[in-house]
Scaffold this motif. Sequence first.
Motif, PDB file in Angstrom:
ATOM      1  N   THR A   1       0.836  -1.201   0.000  1.00 36.98           N
ATOM      2  CA  THR A   1       0.000   0.000   0.000  1.00 36.98           C
ATOM      3  C   THR A   1       0.871   1.251   0.000  1.00 36.98           C
ATOM      4  OG1 THR A   1      -0.080   0.216   2.398  1.00 36.98           O
ATOM      5  CG2 THR A   1      -1.776  -1.173   1.380  1.00 36.98           C
ATOM      6  N   ASN A   2       0.207   2.384  -0.087  1.00 41.99           N
ATOM      7  CA  ASN A   2       0.853   3.704   0.023  1.00 41.99           C
ATOM      8  C   ASN A   2       2.083   3.833  -0.879  1.00 41.99           C
ATOM      9  OD1 ASN A   2      -0.927   3.357   2.202  1.00 41.99           O
ATOM     10  ND2 ASN A   2       0.076   5.005   3.319  1.00 41.99           N
ATOM     11  N   VAL A   3       1.908   3.437  -2.111  1.00 38.16           N
ATOM     12  CA  VAL A   3       3.018   3.494  -3.078  1.00 38.16           C
ATOM     13  C   VAL A   3       3.206   4.949  -3.520  1.00 38.16           C
ATOM     14  CG1 VAL A   3       3.831   2.713  -5.331  1.00 38.16           C
ATOM     15  CG2 VAL A   3       2.522   1.156  -3.852  1.00 38.16           C
ATOM     16  N   ARG A   4       4.428   5.412  -3.405  1.00 36.36           N
ATOM     17  CA  ARG A   4       4.762   6.768  -3.850  1.00 36.36           C
ATOM     18  C   ARG A   4       6.014   6.718  -4.715  1.00 36.36           C
ATOM     19  NH1 ARG A   4       5.198   9.996   1.323  1.00 36.36           N
ATOM     20  NH2 ARG A   4       4.545   8.151   2.405  1.00 36.36           N
ATOM     21  N   VAL A   5       5.928   7.349  -5.855  1.00 34.87           N
ATOM     22  CA  VAL A   5       7.036   7.377  -6.805  1.00 34.87           C
ATOM     23  C   VAL A   5       7.624   8.780  -6.804  1.00 34.87           C
ATOM     24  CG1 VAL A   5       7.704   7.074  -9.221  1.00 34.87           C
ATOM     25  CG2 VAL A   5       5.883   5.659  -8.231  1.00 34.87           C
ATOM     26  N   THR A   6       8.925   8.852  -6.646  1.00 40.81           N
ATOM     27  CA  THR A   6       9.597  10.160  -6.695  1.00 40.81           C
ATOM     28  C   THR A   6      10.853  10.036  -7.554  1.00 40.81           C
ATOM     29  OG1 THR A   6      11.009   9.745  -4.785  1.00 40.81           O
ATOM     30  CG2 THR A   6       8.839  10.712  -4.360  1.00 40.81           C
TER      31      THR A   6
ATOM     32  N   ASP B   1      17.017   6.184 -16.030  1.00 42.51           N
ATOM     33  CA  ASP B   1      16.008   5.132 -16.126  1.00 42.51           C
ATOM     34  C   ASP B   1      15.593   4.573 -14.762  1.00 42.51           C
ATOM     35  OD1 ASP B   1      18.443   3.977 -15.592  1.00 42.51           O
ATOM     36  OD2 ASP B   1      18.162   2.290 -16.968  1.00 42.51           O
ATOM     37  N   GLU B   2      15.896   5.279 -13.677  1.00 43.49           N
ATOM     38  CA  GLU B   2      15.587   4.787 -12.337  1.00 43.49           C
ATOM     39  C   GLU B   2      14.549   5.663 -11.647  1.00 43.49           C
ATOM     40  OE1 GLU B   2      19.801   2.651 -11.170  1.00 43.49           O
ATOM     41  OE2 GLU B   2      19.462   4.703 -10.485  1.00 43.49           O
ATOM     42  N   LEU B   3      13.774   5.017 -10.773  1.00 47.80           N
ATOM     43  CA  LEU B   3      12.758   5.702  -9.976  1.00 47.80           C
ATOM     44  C   LEU B   3      12.963   5.361  -8.510  1.00 47.80           C
ATOM     45  CD1 LEU B   3       9.632   4.760 -12.101  1.00 47.80           C
ATOM     46  CD2 LEU B   3      10.717   7.014 -12.005  1.00 47.80           C
ATOM     47  N   SER B   4      12.734   6.327  -7.660  1.00 50.98           N
ATOM     48  CA  SER B   4      12.724   6.090  -6.228  1.00 50.98           C
ATOM     49  C   SER B   4      11.277   5.811  -5.836  1.00 50.98           C
ATOM     50  CB  SER B   4      13.254   7.335  -5.496  1.00 50.98           C
ATOM     51  OG  SER B   4      13.159   7.144  -4.105  1.00 50.98           O
ATOM     52  N   VAL B   5      11.052   4.678  -5.161  1.00 56.98           N
ATOM     53  CA  VAL B   5       9.696   4.243  -4.832  1.00 56.98           C
ATOM     54  C   VAL B   5       9.633   3.883  -3.351  1.00 56.98           C
ATOM     55  CG1 VAL B   5       7.891   2.535  -5.288  1.00 56.98           C
ATOM     56  CG2 VAL B   5       9.358   3.328  -7.161  1.00 56.98           C
ATOM     57  N   GLU B   6       8.638   4.409  -2.672  1.00 57.92           N
ATOM     58  CA  GLU B   6       8.389   4.034  -1.282  1.00 57.92           C
ATOM     59  C   GLU B   6       7.046   3.325  -1.218  1.00 57.92           C
ATOM     60  OE1 GLU B   6      10.626   7.927   0.641  1.00 57.92           O
ATOM     61  OE2 GLU B   6       8.564   7.497   1.174  1.00 57.92           O
TER      62      GLU B   6
ATOM     63  N   VAL C   1      14.745   1.410  -5.286  1.00 60.99           N
ATOM     64  CA  VAL C   1      15.113   2.044  -6.550  1.00 60.99           C
ATOM     65  C   VAL C   1      14.773   1.020  -7.614  1.00 60.99           C
ATOM     66  CG1 VAL C   1      16.972   2.908  -8.024  1.00 60.99           C
ATOM     67  CG2 VAL C   1      16.931   3.488  -5.577  1.00 60.99           C
ATOM     68  N   LEU C   2      13.823   1.387  -8.476  1.00 58.46           N
ATOM     69  CA  LEU C   2      13.425   0.521  -9.581  1.00 58.46           C
ATOM     70  C   LEU C   2      14.036   1.073 -10.858  1.00 58.46           C
ATOM     71  CD1 LEU C   2       9.650  -0.115  -8.808  1.00 58.46           C
ATOM     72  CD2 LEU C   2      11.639  -1.448  -8.090  1.00 58.46           C
TER      73      LEU C   2
END
Length: 177
Positions: free
Chosen positions: A102-107, A116-121, A146-147
């Motif tokens: 739950t509570n997925v946040r992409v920054t 090509d990377e995303l920080s995801v909580e 980090v995806l």
Amino acid sequence: MLAERESQLEALLVEREVEQFLYEEAELLDNRELHEWFDHVADDINYRMPRRLMRENTSSVFSEQGYYFNEDYGSLKARVERFDSEYAWAERPPTRTRRYVTNVRVTREAEDLAEDELSVESNLLVYLSRGDSDEHTFYSARREDVLRRRGDTFEIADREIRLDQTVLSTDNVSIFL
């Protein structure tokens, strides 16, 4: 105005892709499809779960030196392969799990991210039970990932799991979180 709306729409699409990736990852792990899950692990991954420290008047302090596990690609691969062998004693009988993400946040706030990377909580709740026992337990955690985009999906390049509990309610952590 139109460019701003297109940018917002693009951000929503990326967020949706990330959520779907995390849900599919949870399903792979719950179904013990570990080799398929491992296909989404980057070969330079850092996968760790630091120990929560108790300090007076603080609730979120984690050790930078003490970990429940601190693994790389090779050690994760060995763990996945061990599940296929007769030496996975901690998984006899196998743990049944159900993961709730739950509570997925992409920054993209981290300065050291590649293009090509995303920080995801995300928040993670895992239900665990074994054999025919009526006992069960939960892990509750915050994950910081980090995806890295790989084609039309992602791979996990970095994962830190921050448990909410200070003391584990199980003898070991034999599953992937």
